[in-house]
Design a protein around this motif. Sequence first.
Motif, PDB file in Angstrom:
ATOM      1  N   GLY A  61       0.824  -1.204   0.000  1.00 18.91           N
ATOM      2  CA  GLY A  61       0.000   0.000   0.000  1.00 18.91           C
ATOM      3  C   GLY A  61       0.854   1.249   0.000  1.00 18.91           C
ATOM      4  O   GLY A  61       1.812   1.369  -0.765  1.00 18.91           O
ATOM      5  N   SER A  62       0.531   2.181   0.882  1.00 20.87           N
ATOM      6  CA  SER A  62       1.235   3.469   0.920  1.00 20.87           C
ATOM      7  C   SER A  62       2.512   3.444   1.751  1.00 20.87           C
ATOM      8  O   SER A  62       3.228   4.432   1.817  1.00 20.87           O
ATOM      9  N   PHE A  63       2.823   2.313   2.392  1.00 19.05           N
ATOM     10  CA  PHE A  63       3.975   2.267   3.290  1.00 19.05           C
ATOM     11  C   PHE A  63       5.292   2.244   2.520  1.00 19.05           C
ATOM     12  O   PHE A  63       5.381   1.655   1.436  1.00 19.05           O
ATOM     13  N   THR A  64       6.291   2.904   3.103  1.00 21.78           N
ATOM     14  CA  THR A  64       7.657   2.888   2.594  1.00 21.78           C
ATOM     15  C   THR A  64       8.558   2.365   3.708  1.00 21.78           C
ATOM     16  O   THR A  64       8.116   2.199   4.851  1.00 21.78           O
ATOM     17  N   PRO A  65       9.849   2.143   3.444  1.00 20.95           N
ATOM     18  CA  PRO A  65      10.736   1.651   4.502  1.00 20.95           C
ATOM     19  C   PRO A  65      10.871   2.607   5.686  1.00 20.95           C
ATOM     20  O   PRO A  65      11.277   2.192   6.763  1.00 20.95           O
ATOM     21  N   THR A  66      10.511   3.884   5.502  1.00 19.79           N
ATOM     22  CA  THR A  66      10.683   4.861   6.584  1.00 19.79           C
ATOM     23  C   THR A  66       9.351   5.303   7.200  1.00 19.79           C
ATOM     24  O   THR A  66       9.323   6.235   7.998  1.00 19.79           O
ATOM     25  N   THR A  67       8.240   4.653   6.839  1.00 20.30           N
ATOM     26  CA  THR A  67       6.946   5.015   7.413  1.00 20.30           C
ATOM     27  C   THR A  67       6.973   4.814   8.932  1.00 20.30           C
ATOM     28  O   THR A  67       7.341   3.755   9.419  1.00 20.30           O
ATOM     29  N   ARG A  68       6.564   5.843   9.652  1.00 21.13           N
ATOM     30  CA  ARG A  68       6.571   5.820  11.115  1.00 21.13           C
ATOM     31  C   ARG A  68       5.135   5.892  11.606  1.00 21.13           C
ATOM     32  O   ARG A  68       4.379   6.786  11.223  1.00 21.13           O
ATOM     33  N   VAL A  69       4.745   4.936  12.464  1.00 25.02           N
ATOM     34  CA  VAL A  69       3.361   4.882  12.936  1.00 25.02           C
ATOM     35  C   VAL A  69       3.319   4.630  14.441  1.00 25.02           C
ATOM     36  O   VAL A  69       4.259   4.078  15.019  1.00 25.02           O
ATOM     37  N   PRO A  70       2.209   5.025  15.096  1.00 23.06           N
ATOM     38  CA  PRO A  70       2.018   4.653  16.502  1.00 23.06           C
ATOM     39  C   PRO A  70       1.896   3.136  16.620  1.00 23.06           C
ATOM     40  O   PRO A  70       1.143   2.513  15.868  1.00 23.06           O
ATOM     41  N   ILE A  71       2.619   2.553  17.565  1.00 27.54           N
ATOM     42  CA  ILE A  71       2.655   1.094  17.670  1.00 27.54           C
ATOM     43  C   ILE A  71       1.885   0.572  18.882  1.00 27.54           C
ATOM     44  O   ILE A  71       1.875  -0.629  19.157  1.00 27.54           O
ATOM     45  N   ALA A  72       1.240   1.484  19.636  1.00 29.55           N
ATOM     46  CA  ALA A  72       0.393   1.095  20.776  1.00 29.55           C
ATOM     47  C   ALA A  72       1.142   0.147  21.710  1.00 29.55           C
ATOM     48  O   ALA A  72       2.247   0.441  22.133  1.00 29.55           O
ATOM     49  N   SER A  73       0.557  -1.021  22.009  1.00 25.95           N
ATOM     50  CA  SER A  73       1.131  -1.903  23.031  1.00 25.95           C
ATOM     51  C   SER A  73       2.437  -2.572  22.625  1.00 25.95           C
ATOM     52  O   SER A  73       3.078  -3.212  23.467  1.00 25.95           O
ATOM     53  N   ALA A  74       2.849  -2.443  21.382  1.00 31.60           N
ATOM     54  CA  ALA A  74       4.194  -2.895  21.027  1.00 31.60           C
ATOM     55  C   ALA A  74       5.239  -2.042  21.750  1.00 31.60           C
ATOM     56  O   ALA A  74       6.415  -2.412  21.818  1.00 31.60           O
TER      57      ALA A  74
END
Length: 345
Positions: A61-74
Amino acid sequence: MRAICVLFALIVTASARAAVVYDFTPVTQQINGLVQVTPDMNGASLVVMREGVVLYENQFGSFTPTTRVPIASASKWLSALTIERLVERGEMSWADTVGQYIASAPADKQTITLGQLFSHTSGLTHVGDACLGDHQNFSLASCADEILATPLENPPGTAFAYTGNGMQVGGRMAEIATGKAWAQIFADELTTPLGMADTRFNFGNANPQIAGGVSSTLADYSNIVRMVAQQGQWNGVTFLSAAGIANMQIDQTHGVPMTYAPDPFAFGYGYGEWRNSVDAQGTAIQVSSTGTFGSSPWVNNQTGVAAVFLTYSQDLDKTDIRLLWANVNSVVTDPVFSDGFDPSP
């Protein structure tokens, strides 16, 4: 002499011909399908490693190797590893109690241990306190005080109730132990030495949400699982001891009843990580720290695989994460050899 050289050449040739090939087609198809059918899932990425070598990496999809997202309980695994660094250096102990650090804590909270706070057996309520994520009205200190002022849900050490409240108190204990703000501890002990420049807590550092407030990238989190899979080794240096890594994977609930658990299929919980499967002796085979938005890092001690699935979706069915684990496991345990035969004895 010539015969020896010919024999050596044949051995080298056979080894080269016996290259291992992994067919990740089922994994690619599954993730492509998830991105297509999950309404709020704009993309995802996955890396699978063994012994530090990348076997598979792909973005969807729209993700790249540098996409940064909230990871919650991770985030929980990251925070627990940060504490383990302090423990191994002797600045804290998993057996330390709340009362040793916060003398003003109510009497029924004084004996709660740091280990109980990070294994969800502290007795604190599973309902997240309103101060979690409130970065304007609370500091980590005042948030911990508010949590400790709430009535216990269970006596400490008698039940497992998955909650962010405990780790918030544990983070405050670490601040008192070190004289540093949690964000600085996190940077000094984890993200800086492991080269995780794009991993940080959201919304500033006044009241970081210890158990669920981190954003990260595939590349950054892959450093975590690689280190854990290598029993604490990082680029030839001991980041954590093998004994410390193993201790974090022990069932730190000690078999108490699970009164609130988002993963009812787990075999207990360590420090900041789920025990997804165990052997006949109860030793963890696979550990993970899946977040509510779908990101799932895991390490399989049996196959030597370290993997990170990164995404951001509130609609993703978490059973699909278990299917992903199974698909990856099937691929890495059924390799194809490029010359058609397995040279191992």
